[in-house]
Design an enzyme around this catalytic site. Structure first.
Site, PDB file in Angstrom:
ATOM      1  N   GLY A 196       0.781  -1.222   0.000  1.00 59.37           N
ATOM      2  CA  GLY A 196       0.000   0.000   0.000  1.00 59.37           C
ATOM      3  C   GLY A 196       0.818   1.280   0.000  1.00 59.37           C
ATOM      4  O   GLY A 196       1.881   1.375  -0.620  1.00 59.37           O
ATOM      5  N   TYR A 239     -11.824   5.747  14.692  1.00 59.34           N
ATOM      6  CA  TYR A 239     -10.603   5.835  13.883  1.00 59.34           C
ATOM      7  C   TYR A 239     -10.264   7.283  13.581  1.00 59.34           C
ATOM      8  O   TYR A 239      -9.119   7.720  13.748  1.00 59.34           O
ATOM      9  CB  TYR A 239     -10.792   5.050  12.583  1.00 59.34           C
ATOM     10  CG  TYR A 239      -9.689   5.254  11.575  1.00 59.34           C
ATOM     11  CD1 TYR A 239      -8.464   4.606  11.717  1.00 59.34           C
ATOM     12  CD2 TYR A 239      -9.877   6.084  10.468  1.00 59.34           C
ATOM     13  CE1 TYR A 239      -7.447   4.789  10.790  1.00 59.34           C
ATOM     14  CE2 TYR A 239      -8.859   6.270   9.539  1.00 59.34           C
ATOM     15  CZ  TYR A 239      -7.650   5.619   9.711  1.00 59.34           C
ATOM     16  OH  TYR A 239      -6.647   5.810   8.790  1.00 59.34           O
TER      17      TYR A 239
END
Length: 250
Positions: free
Chosen positions: A18, A156
């Site tokens: 990623g 988050y």
């Protein structure tokens, strides 16, 4: 590409894939020794081997940042091998999709531990060396969720904006001439983590509709900015929150 970072050592956490791997690759291409950290030993080892096969300087570092002792152990290992980092990219994170009324204790603990506690421990482990040597680049990977949070990213988003506050605090208060602190904030970037979500029926179309550019980002879209921050041309960038989101935050 000119090897402008020759002699520099870059530690990128969560870099087996990623955005982290894209940044590690770009820094290695610029001449840095890229240390690919991950808890996935096989993936990190394979990623560093791929870079070395291209003639680039790279190695892997395996550690689980959920363990409080991990950053200090990482620092000891790198010091022993003579590879103390000049560049620290904080890419490792935990993202659990839960609404405010369904946030679980386990998800709170995991996201707090990695996104916040590990950030501080890594800074405590590696920032003193940068200050002593007179050069350092700290780059945190934030999130578009900090400014335009989805209901499913309730906790988050809170941890990521708290991490940003840590980095901005250091940018303002450290006051070392060549040690900088910045945040890159990706939007909808097509990573392994996001593929499962985007594969849901009509989900990708909904996400694209929120992005003025009308397309998803790639991990490599973050790598160029990370490189700029590390180059001499980026040495006056400090305390910046740079969105890489196609305008999604607007």
């Amino acid at each position: 590409m000119a090897r402008s970072l020759s002699g520099r050592v870059a530690l990128i956490t969560g870099a087996a894939r990623g955005i982290g791997l894209a940044i590690a690759t770009r820094l290695a291409e610029a001449g840095a020794h890229a240390i690919i950290h991950d808890r996935d030993a096989a993936a990190a080892t394979a990623a560093s081997a791929d870079l070395r096969a291209r003639g680039l300087a790279a190695s892997s570092l395996i550690a689980d940042l959920a363990e409080a002792s991990a950053p200090s152990a990482m620092a000891a290992e790198l010091k022993g091998s003579g590879a103390e980092p000049d560049i620290l990219v904080l890419c490792a994170s935990v993202e659990t999709l839960e609404t405010w009324d369904a946030v679980s204790e386990s998800a709170m603990a995991a996201q707090t531990e990695i996104n916040l506690h590990a950030t501080l421990r890594l800074l405590q482990a590696f920032l003193p060396g940068m200050l002593a040597r007179g050069f350092g680049r700290v780059i945190a990977i934030g999130s578009v969720q900090e400014t335009r949070p989805n209901p499913t990213h309730f906790y988050y988003a809170a941890t990521k904006i708290a991490q940003t506050n840590m980095i901005l605090n250091l940018a303002r208060t450290t006051q070392a001439p060549d040690v900088t602190f910045n945040i890159l904030k990706p939007g909808a970037v097509l990573t392994d983590r996001n593929r499962a979500v985007l594969a849901q029926p009509e989900r990708e179309e909904q996400v694209r509709a929120r992005i003025p550019l009308g397309r998803l980002g790639k991990p490599e879209d973050c790598a160029g900015l990370a490189l700029l921050i590390c180059l001499p041309e980026g040495s006056y960038i400090n305390g910046a929150e740079i969105a890489v989101d196609g305008g999604m935050r607007l």
